[in-house]
Design an enzyme around this catalytic site. Structure first.
Site, PDB file in Angstrom:
ATOM      1  N   HIS A  99       0.839  -1.209   0.000  1.00  0.00           N
ATOM      2  CA  HIS A  99       0.000   0.000   0.000  1.00  0.00           C
ATOM      3  C   HIS A  99       0.866   1.249   0.000  1.00  0.00           C
ATOM      4  CE1 HIS A  99       0.126   0.937   4.454  1.00  0.00           C
ATOM      5  NE2 HIS A  99       0.279  -0.360   4.555  1.00  0.00           N
ATOM      6  N   ASP A 114      -0.611   4.302   0.621  1.00  0.00           N
ATOM      7  CA  ASP A 114      -1.209   5.317   1.506  1.00  0.00           C
ATOM      8  C   ASP A 114      -0.552   5.239   2.872  1.00  0.00           C
ATOM      9  OD1 ASP A 114      -2.535   2.797   2.026  1.00  0.00           O
ATOM     10  OD2 ASP A 114      -4.139   3.868   3.073  1.00  0.00           O
ATOM     11  N   GLU A 120      -5.366   1.102   2.352  1.00  0.00           N
ATOM     12  CA  GLU A 120      -5.143   0.068   3.368  1.00  0.00           C
ATOM     13  C   GLU A 120      -5.376   0.624   4.758  1.00  0.00           C
ATOM     14  OE1 GLU A 120      -3.226  -2.682   6.167  1.00  0.00           O
ATOM     15  OE2 GLU A 120      -2.832  -0.552   5.900  1.00  0.00           O
ATOM     16  N   GLU A 121      -4.918   1.847   4.979  1.00  0.00           N
ATOM     17  CA  GLU A 121      -5.002   2.425   6.326  1.00  0.00           C
ATOM     18  C   GLU A 121      -6.423   2.845   6.684  1.00  0.00           C
ATOM     19  OE1 GLU A 121      -2.709   1.908   8.198  1.00  0.00           O
ATOM     20  OE2 GLU A 121      -0.738   2.205   7.299  1.00  0.00           O
ATOM     21  N   HIS A 171     -24.970  25.543  30.764  1.00  0.00           N
ATOM     22  CA  HIS A 171     -24.268  25.992  31.967  1.00  0.00           C
ATOM     23  C   HIS A 171     -24.416  24.889  33.014  1.00  0.00           C
ATOM     24  CE1 HIS A 171     -23.294  28.189  35.563  1.00  0.00           C
ATOM     25  NE2 HIS A 171     -22.941  29.257  34.838  1.00  0.00           N
ATOM     26  N   SER A 203      -3.542  -5.750  11.457  1.00  0.00           N
ATOM     27  CA  SER A 203      -4.443  -6.313  10.443  1.00  0.00           C
ATOM     28  C   SER A 203      -4.026  -5.830   9.059  1.00  0.00           C
ATOM     29  CB  SER A 203      -5.882  -5.855  10.698  1.00  0.00           C
ATOM     30  OG  SER A 203      -6.221  -6.014  12.057  1.00  0.00           O
TER      31      SER A 203
HETATM   32  N1  BES Z   1       1.347  -2.590   8.374  1.00  0.00           N
HETATM   33  C1  BES Z   1       0.151  -2.534   9.152  1.00  0.00           C
HETATM   34  C2  BES Z   1      -0.242  -3.873   9.723  1.00  0.00           C
HETATM   35  C3  BES Z   1       0.678  -4.334  10.815  1.00  0.00           C
HETATM   36  C4  BES Z   1       0.832  -3.567  11.948  1.00  0.00           C
HETATM   37  C5  BES Z   1       1.332  -5.503  10.717  1.00  0.00           C
HETATM   38  C6  BES Z   1       1.680  -3.980  12.961  1.00  0.00           C
HETATM   39  C7  BES Z   1       2.180  -5.911  11.705  1.00  0.00           C
HETATM   40  C8  BES Z   1       2.356  -5.149  12.833  1.00  0.00           C
HETATM   41  C9  BES Z   1      -0.992  -2.004   8.321  1.00  0.00           C
HETATM   42  O1  BES Z   1      -0.621  -0.943   7.485  1.00  0.00           O
HETATM   43  C10 BES Z   1      -2.054  -1.446   9.240  1.00  0.00           C
HETATM   44  O2  BES Z   1      -1.766  -0.565   9.992  1.00  0.00           O
HETATM   45  N2  BES Z   1      -3.254  -1.953   9.143  1.00  0.00           N
HETATM   46  C11 BES Z   1      -4.373  -1.410   9.841  1.00  0.00           C
HETATM   47  C12 BES Z   1      -5.603  -1.954   9.160  1.00  0.00           C
HETATM   48  C13 BES Z   1      -6.885  -1.341   9.594  1.00  0.00           C
HETATM   49  C14 BES Z   1      -6.934   0.121   9.306  1.00  0.00           C
HETATM   50  C15 BES Z   1      -8.043  -2.046   8.948  1.00  0.00           C
HETATM   51  C16 BES Z   1      -4.331  -1.810  11.309  1.00  0.00           C
HETATM   52  O3  BES Z   1      -3.875  -2.893  11.653  1.00  0.00           O
HETATM   53  O4  BES Z   1      -4.737  -0.978  12.126  1.00  0.00           O
HETATM   54 ZN    ZN Z   2      -0.481   0.867   8.912  1.00  0.00          ZN
END
Ligand code: BES
Ligand code: ZN
Length: 438
Positions: free
Chosen positions: A86, A88, A153-154, A213, A399
Site C-alpha cells: 500500500h 497510503d 489500506e489504512e 451551563h 491487520s
Molecule cells: N502494516 C500494518 C499492519 C501491521 C501492523 C502488521 C503492525 C504488523 C504489525 C498495516 O498498514 C495497518 O496498519 N493496518 C491497519 C488496518 C486497519 C486500518 C483495517 C491496522 O492494523 O490498524
Molecule cells: Zn499501517
C-alpha cells in the site's frame, strides 16, 4: 545472481534518494484534503513501476483512492507471484513530536525517518528495487510477477476487496507476496503466519440540543461525557475480559505446540516495557504477553471527544460525546457478527437519558495460514540467505484487511515477508525504517 546483488550494493545511495521522493508525497488516505496527494502518489508509483521494467502499468480508479497495477509475465514455466503493498499512509499528528518533518525523509544512525518509511512505502520500495536490479543486470525476472498497490489500506481497504473478487482471473497467481509486517526483532528474520482482524465502531451520544451551563442545569440532565465514561467502563472488566455477551464464542484457542513455539521466541519483556515506557503491562494474566498481542482479541478506545478540552476551566455540560472503539479479532471471529454483538450490547446498556448512535466504521477478517507450502519455504530460504539466519515464525497483532480476500478469492498461499522492526513507530511520530533491512 551475484551481479544482481552487486548492483544493489553499488546503487544503495541512489535507492535511498529515490525512496525519499516516494516518502515526500503526503498520501494520507484518511484525510479528504489529501485526496489529490494520494492520486499523485499512485501516479508516482506507477511511473516508478514502469522505470524498473514492469509492463502494462495502469492506475485504476475506484470509488475511493486508486489502485496501481503492473506485471512482467515472460518467465515461461516459472511460477507467478502477486505482490501487494500500500502507498497510503497514516495521518501525522501530533506533528510537534516529530524530530524532522514527516514528509521530508531524513537519515539518522542508519534509519530513514518519515511517515510511511516502514508502513508501507519503504517495504514496497524494497521489491521495486529488487525488480530493477534483476531487469538491469539480466534483462528479465526469474519468476513472473504481478504487482497491485492500493491507497486505502489504512482506512480499511474497502474497494480492493471487491476488486480482487471481481478480477480474480486477472490477478491469478501461484502465491501472494506482501511486505507490510515486522521482524520479530533486529537481526531476527521472520515469516508471519497470522494476523488479527478488526471491527471498528463509533459511539455518538447526545444529551441536549446544545451545551449548557453546568450550574444552571447540572443535576437535571444527563451529561453525555459521564454517560460515555460509564458505557466504556462496562465494555471490559478490570482483568481485561470483554463483557459483550457472545464476544468469545468463536475464539479459537492456541494449540499447545503454538504456545510452546511462542515461548521459544527471544522475547525480552523487560526491554519491551522499557521501550514502551509503560509502568506495568496490563491485560489477561492467564495468557502470555505474546499470546495477548497476537492471538487474543481486544477492545480498545482509540479516541474520545467531549466537552471543554482547552486550557483552564469551563463550567459546561457538553451536548455531545463521541468515542471510537475498535476490537482486534482472532480466528474464527467474524467482524460483522462482532459488530452486531457490540451494537446490541451498547444499545442495551445505554440509559434512556441520551440519544445513542452506533456506527460501524470498518472491519477486517483475522487470517492464519499453514507454513508447510513451497512458497513459505522458499521465502524462508531467501531470508536465510539475506540475514545468515533461519527465520522465526510469528503472528502479528495488526491487520491487513485484503489478506483474507486474497486467500479466499485466489485460493493460493500468502507469504508475509516483513522487514519492519518493533520500534519503527508505525502510525506514530518519528516512523522509521532500518536501512540495513531496506
Ligand atoms: N502494516 C500494518 C499492519 C501491521 C501492523 C502488521 C503492525 C504488523 C504489525 C498495516 O498498514 C495497518 O496498519 N493496518 C491497519 C488496518 C486497519 C486500518 C483495517 C491496522 O492494523 O490498524
Ligand atoms: Zn499501517
Amino acid at each position: 545472481m551475484n551481479d544482481v546483488i552487486d548492483f544493489i550494493h553499488t546503487n544503495r545511495d541512489r535507492y535511498v534518494e529515490e525512496l525519499k521522493q516516494f516518502l515526500a508525497i503526503p498520501s494520507i488516505s484518511a484525510m479528504p484534503e489529501h485526496k489529490d496527494d494520494v492520486r499523485r502518489c499512485a501516479e508516482w508509483a506507477a511511473a516508478e513501476m514502469a522505470r524498473v521494467g514492469l509492463e502494462n502499468v495502469r492506475v485504476i480508479d475506484t470509488a475511493g483512492h486508486p489502485l496501481v497495477y503492473a506485471d512482467w509475465l515472460h518467465a515461461e514455466g516459472a511460477p507467478t507471484a502477486l505482490f501487494y503493498g500500500h502507498y497510503d499512509v497514516q495521518p501525522v499528528d501530533p506533528l510537534d513530536l516529530w524530530k524532522t518533518p514527516p514528509f521530508e525523509a531524513a537519515v539518522r544512525d542508519g534509519d530513514i525517518y518519515a511517515r510511511g518509511a516502514c508502513d508501507d512505502k519503504g517495504q514496497v520500495f524494497v521489491h521495486f528495487k529488487a525488480i530493477e536490479a534483476h531487469m538491469k543486470k539480466t534483462g528479465r525476472l526469474p519468476i513472473n510477477m504481478k504487482v497491485i498497490l492500493e491507497g486505502e489500506e489504512e482506512v480499511g481497504s474497502e474497494n480492493l476487496g471487491p476488486y480482487v473478487r471481481e478480477h480474480a482471473g486477472e490477478l491469478a497467481a501461484d502465491m501472494v507476496l506482501i511486505s507490510d509486517t515486522e521482524m520479530f526483532d533486529r537481526g531476527v528474520p521472520s515469516l508471519c503466519y497470522g494476523l488479527r482482524g478488526l471491527a471498528y465502531m463509533q459511539i455518538d451520544l447526545r444529551g441536549t440540543k446544545g451545551d449548557l451551563h453546568s450550574g444552571q442545569y447540572g443535576g437535571a440532565v444527563a451529561n453525555p461525557a459521564n454517560v460515555m465514561g460509564h458505557l466504556i467502563a462496562q465494555l471490559k472488566d478490570k482483568s481485561g475480559t470483554i463483557k459483550i455477551p457472545g464476544f468469545y464464542d468463536d475464539v479459537r484457542e492456541l494449540r499447545e505446540e503454538e504456545r510452546a513455539e511462542f515461548k521459544r521466541l527471544p522475547f525480552d519483556e523487560k526491554a519491551v516495557k522499557k521501550h514502551l515506557g509503560a509502568p506495568r503491562f496490563a491485560g489477561e494474566r492467564s495468557y502470555s504477553l505474546l499470546e495477548r498481542m497476537w492471538a487474543r482479541p481486544t477492545l480498545d478506545v482509540n479516541g474520545l471527544l467531549s466537552g471543554w478540552t482547552g486550557e483552564g476551566a469551563k463550567t459546561v455540560i457538553p451536548a455531545v460525546a463521541m468515542a471510537k472503539v475498535s476490537m482486534r479479532l482472532v480466528p474464527n471471529q467474524h467482524p460483522d457478527k462482532i459488530a452486531e454483538l457490540f451494537e446490541a450490547y451498547v444499545k442495551k446498556i445505554a440509559p434512556k437519558t441520551v440519544e445513542l448512535k452506533v456506527t460501524r466504521l470498518h472491519g477486517a477478517f483475522p487470517w492464519m495460514t499453514d507454513f508447510d507450502n513451497v512458497y513459505v519455504q522458499a521465502a524462508g530460504r531467501a531470508l536465510e540467505k539475506g540475514f545468515g539466519k533461519r527465520p522465526v515464525f510469528t503472528r502479528e497483532g495488526g491487520s491487513i484487511p485484503v489478506v483474507a480476500d486474497f486467500q479466499a478469492a485466489l485460493n493460493v498461499p500468502v507469504v508475509l515477508f516483513g522487514f519492519g522492526l518493533p520500534d519503527d513507530n508505525l502510525h506514530a511520530p518519528n516512523e522509521k525504517f532500518n536501512l540495513d533491512n531496506f
